[in-house]
Motif scaffolding. Sequence first.
Motif, PDB file in Angstrom:
ATOM      1  N   ASN A 156       0.653  -0.647   0.068  1.00 41.48           N
ATOM      2  CA  ASN A 156      -0.638  -0.118   0.245  1.00 41.48           C
ATOM      3  C   ASN A 156       0.540   1.024   0.218  1.00 41.48           C
ATOM      4  O   ASN A 156       1.662   1.432   1.236  1.00 41.48           O
ATOM      5  CB  ASN A 156      -0.729  -0.168   1.167  1.00 41.48           C
ATOM      6  CG  ASN A 156      -1.991   1.569   1.152  1.00 41.48           C
ATOM      7  OD1 ASN A 156      -1.233   2.020   1.023  1.00 41.48           O
ATOM      8  ND2 ASN A 156      -3.112   0.702   1.036  1.00 41.48           N
ATOM      9  N   LEU A 159       0.744   3.879   2.782  1.00 40.69           N
ATOM     10  CA  LEU A 159       0.747   3.353   4.632  1.00 40.69           C
ATOM     11  C   LEU A 159       2.178   4.073   4.064  1.00 40.69           C
ATOM     12  O   LEU A 159       2.328   3.476   5.346  1.00 40.69           O
ATOM     13  CB  LEU A 159       0.241   2.132   4.575  1.00 40.69           C
ATOM     14  CG  LEU A 159      -1.044   2.204   4.335  1.00 40.69           C
ATOM     15  CD1 LEU A 159      -1.877   0.698   4.891  1.00 40.69           C
ATOM     16  CD2 LEU A 159      -2.067   3.345   5.658  1.00 40.69           C
ATOM     17  N   LYS A 182       3.237  -1.244  12.012  1.00 36.50           N
ATOM     18  CA  LYS A 182       2.634  -1.048  13.194  1.00 36.50           C
ATOM     19  C   LYS A 182       2.713  -0.559  13.854  1.00 36.50           C
ATOM     20  O   LYS A 182       1.424   0.158  14.277  1.00 36.50           O
ATOM     21  CB  LYS A 182       2.908  -2.581  13.745  1.00 36.50           C
ATOM     22  CG  LYS A 182       2.866  -3.072  15.147  1.00 36.50           C
ATOM     23  CD  LYS A 182       3.405  -4.177  16.074  1.00 36.50           C
ATOM     24  CE  LYS A 182       3.260  -4.131  17.515  1.00 36.50           C
ATOM     25  NZ  LYS A 182       3.433  -5.266  17.819  1.00 36.50           N
ATOM     26  N   VAL A 186      -1.481  -0.077  11.657  1.00 37.01           N
ATOM     27  CA  VAL A 186      -1.857  -0.133  10.600  1.00 37.01           C
ATOM     28  C   VAL A 186      -2.596  -1.222  11.200  1.00 37.01           C
ATOM     29  O   VAL A 186      -1.078  -2.012  11.508  1.00 37.01           O
ATOM     30  CB  VAL A 186      -0.912  -0.376   9.304  1.00 37.01           C
ATOM     31  CG1 VAL A 186      -1.248  -1.569   8.484  1.00 37.01           C
ATOM     32  CG2 VAL A 186      -0.671   0.554   9.024  1.00 37.01           C
ATOM     33  N   LYS A 187      -3.440  -1.931  10.685  1.00 34.64           N
ATOM     34  CA  LYS A 187      -4.357  -3.467  11.072  1.00 34.64           C
ATOM     35  C   LYS A 187      -3.728  -4.768  11.243  1.00 34.64           C
ATOM     36  O   LYS A 187      -2.888  -5.622  11.662  1.00 34.64           O
ATOM     37  CB  LYS A 187      -6.041  -3.398  10.318  1.00 34.64           C
ATOM     38  CG  LYS A 187      -6.514  -4.714  11.525  1.00 34.64           C
ATOM     39  CD  LYS A 187      -7.808  -4.287  10.950  1.00 34.64           C
ATOM     40  CE  LYS A 187      -9.223  -5.695  11.480  1.00 34.64           C
ATOM     41  NZ  LYS A 187     -10.735  -5.098  11.070  1.00 34.64           N
ATOM     42  N   TYR A 188      -2.647  -4.495   9.636  1.00 33.72           N
ATOM     43  CA  TYR A 188      -2.414  -5.804   9.016  1.00 33.72           C
ATOM     44  C   TYR A 188      -0.959  -5.388   8.181  1.00 33.72           C
ATOM     45  O   TYR A 188      -0.656  -5.082   6.932  1.00 33.72           O
ATOM     46  CB  TYR A 188      -3.455  -7.152   8.367  1.00 33.72           C
ATOM     47  CG  TYR A 188      -4.162  -7.706   8.044  1.00 33.72           C
ATOM     48  CD1 TYR A 188      -4.207  -8.770   9.058  1.00 33.72           C
ATOM     49  CD2 TYR A 188      -5.311  -6.703   8.545  1.00 33.72           C
ATOM     50  CE1 TYR A 188      -5.074  -9.577   9.567  1.00 33.72           C
ATOM     51  CE2 TYR A 188      -7.209  -7.072   8.745  1.00 33.72           C
ATOM     52  CZ  TYR A 188      -6.390  -8.674   9.076  1.00 33.72           C
ATOM     53  OH  TYR A 188      -7.621  -9.396   9.611  1.00 33.72           O
ATOM     54  N   GLY A 246      -1.081  -9.097  12.054  1.00 40.39           N
ATOM     55  CA  GLY A 246      -2.630  -8.716  11.800  1.00 40.39           C
ATOM     56  C   GLY A 246      -3.561  -9.243  13.092  1.00 40.39           C
ATOM     57  O   GLY A 246      -2.965 -10.428  13.972  1.00 40.39           O
ATOM     58  N   ALA A 261      -9.456  -7.272   2.733  1.00 39.66           N
ATOM     59  CA  ALA A 261      -8.831  -6.712   3.931  1.00 39.66           C
ATOM     60  C   ALA A 261      -7.883  -5.174   3.045  1.00 39.66           C
ATOM     61  O   ALA A 261      -7.383  -4.038   3.025  1.00 39.66           O
ATOM     62  CB  ALA A 261      -7.962  -6.787   5.051  1.00 39.66           C
ATOM     63  N   LYS A 264      -9.561  -2.680   0.926  1.00 33.76           N
ATOM     64  CA  LYS A 264      -9.974  -1.865   2.349  1.00 33.76           C
ATOM     65  C   LYS A 264      -8.858  -0.631   2.596  1.00 33.76           C
ATOM     66  O   LYS A 264      -9.267   0.477   3.933  1.00 33.76           O
ATOM     67  CB  LYS A 264     -10.853  -2.073   3.649  1.00 33.76           C
ATOM     68  CG  LYS A 264     -12.016  -3.095   3.378  1.00 33.76           C
ATOM     69  CD  LYS A 264     -12.405  -3.790   4.204  1.00 33.76           C
ATOM     70  CE  LYS A 264     -13.848  -4.795   3.599  1.00 33.76           C
ATOM     71  NZ  LYS A 264     -13.900  -5.460   5.871  1.00 33.76           N
ATOM     72  N   GLY A 265      -7.890  -1.083   2.472  1.00 34.49           N
ATOM     73  CA  GLY A 265      -6.003  -0.456   3.195  1.00 34.49           C
ATOM     74  C   GLY A 265      -5.935  -0.703   4.453  1.00 34.49           C
ATOM     75  O   GLY A 265      -5.278   0.064   5.405  1.00 34.49           O
ATOM     76  N   GLU A 266      -6.354  -1.846   4.962  1.00 27.92           N
ATOM     77  CA  GLU A 266      -6.089  -2.333   5.738  1.00 27.92           C
ATOM     78  C   GLU A 266      -4.825  -3.059   6.315  1.00 27.92           C
ATOM     79  O   GLU A 266      -4.413  -3.484   7.405  1.00 27.92           O
ATOM     80  CB  GLU A 266      -7.034  -3.116   6.851  1.00 27.92           C
ATOM     81  CG  GLU A 266      -8.242  -2.668   6.950  1.00 27.92           C
ATOM     82  CD  GLU A 266      -9.750  -3.511   7.607  1.00 27.92           C
ATOM     83  OE1 GLU A 266     -10.738  -2.568   7.853  1.00 27.92           O
ATOM     84  OE2 GLU A 266      -9.358  -4.395   6.880  1.00 27.92           O
ATOM     85  N   VAL A 267      -4.116  -3.162   4.949  1.00 28.69           N
ATOM     86  CA  VAL A 267      -3.109  -4.250   4.680  1.00 28.69           C
ATOM     87  C   VAL A 267      -1.713  -3.700   4.111  1.00 28.69           C
ATOM     88  O   VAL A 267      -2.314  -2.575   3.536  1.00 28.69           O
ATOM     89  CB  VAL A 267      -3.503  -5.303   3.776  1.00 28.69           C
ATOM     90  CG1 VAL A 267      -1.335  -6.436   3.844  1.00 28.69           C
ATOM     91  CG2 VAL A 267      -4.183  -6.361   4.775  1.00 28.69           C
TER      92      VAL A 267
END
Length: 422
Positions: A156, A159, A182, A186-188, A246, A261, A264-267
């Motif tokens: 990403n 990120l 982290k 960031v979730k993952y 994660g 994920a 969704k921008g979570e990784v």
Amino acid sequence: MQRRRMAGTIAVVSALGMTAVLGGCGVTGGSADVTLKLVAADYGDSAANSSKKYWDGLVEEYEADHPGVKIDVSVYSWNDVDRKVREMVAAGDPPDMAQIGAYADYAAQNQLYKADDLLSIPVQADFVGQLASAGQVKGVQYGMPFASSTRVLFYNKTLFAKAGITPPKTWDDLADDAEALKDEGVKYPYALPLGPEEAQAETMQWMLSGGGGYADTVGSYGIDSPENIDTFSWLKNELVGKDLTGPVAPGELNRAAAFAAFAKGEVGMLNGHPSLMKIAAKNGVEYGMVPTPGKEGTSKSTLGVADWMTAFRKNGHRDQVGDFLDFVYSEKNVLAFSREYDLLPVTSSASQTMAASGRDRHLKPFLEELPASELYPVGKTSWAGISVQVKKQIGKAVAPSGSPSGVLGHLQAVATRAESAE
């Protein structure tokens, strides 16, 4: 037509029970119809781009030039297609052709035509080398590659920019980047999908990046090799153990959930194939792609995946099947299919055209990985069962109380028994 089989005139029985007199490369006689049954997998994600549309157009063109041959195509989802073909075979009514995920069991039972009994010499010679080799059982090609893809590391960009980091080239780089991600919440940081959906893929990708793989240099299973044990020990200690993968345990995280994920921008990072590009772009995720990081530098090889066209012997339509498959594997048709579904061509001619074409530049990172890719040991009749066991067990290797050597050793023991029974 150049074809590795006897020319001349032979008699066969059509699907309608009629005796057809056939030449070496097709049907002769206006009323001598033959119907070929083809079962194919659906690569689309909606009715609008279902593989049925691809096959309908291809078949219409072929039948217009071959009035004595009809192609009856049934398209099933990947959840159903292999089971449908198994059921047809078990009922004694196999299709003439099946485009599916595995072929070795049928080849071992002498139910398939050899590729060189079907295809013209130029067509068979045009297959990408390692894909053709992966279609072999004991040195004989039965599986004809139909679609292929490779894996690269997606990241990403947003990120990464926020964390002030650059894409990794080594495992240590990846771990450092994951720590930085982290720290940014960031979730993952790195998504590690070792859940049952497609754990065998993520597993092989990491094995290869550590210098190992499912098989050793002589082709026997080497699941518990020192390289593989080191790889999973590193994953357990340096990523999972440091909470960099994660909130979902890797053994419970499926590929589809990891891709969702990422969209969704979570990784921050994950291994992905071409379909992830559309998923990410559709959701506005700015992403980059780099070759898989290795233990001490970019991985020397990456995971390649292929699906297979097979031709069953029972109905005896060798000449007609061969002629149709020559058409299927023409450069035009291979390119059309690959472009429709963002997959890599399985022939060298189409690969060269794609590499030189600006319209296909989004696939260039995957295409560049193809020559150095390694495929699952699909030529082993035991592989399908071993793959199932990997999906069930491998997540335990990186669990807090897990033992990489213990889990890999167990899988190796299962593989050794299965291999000895082949």
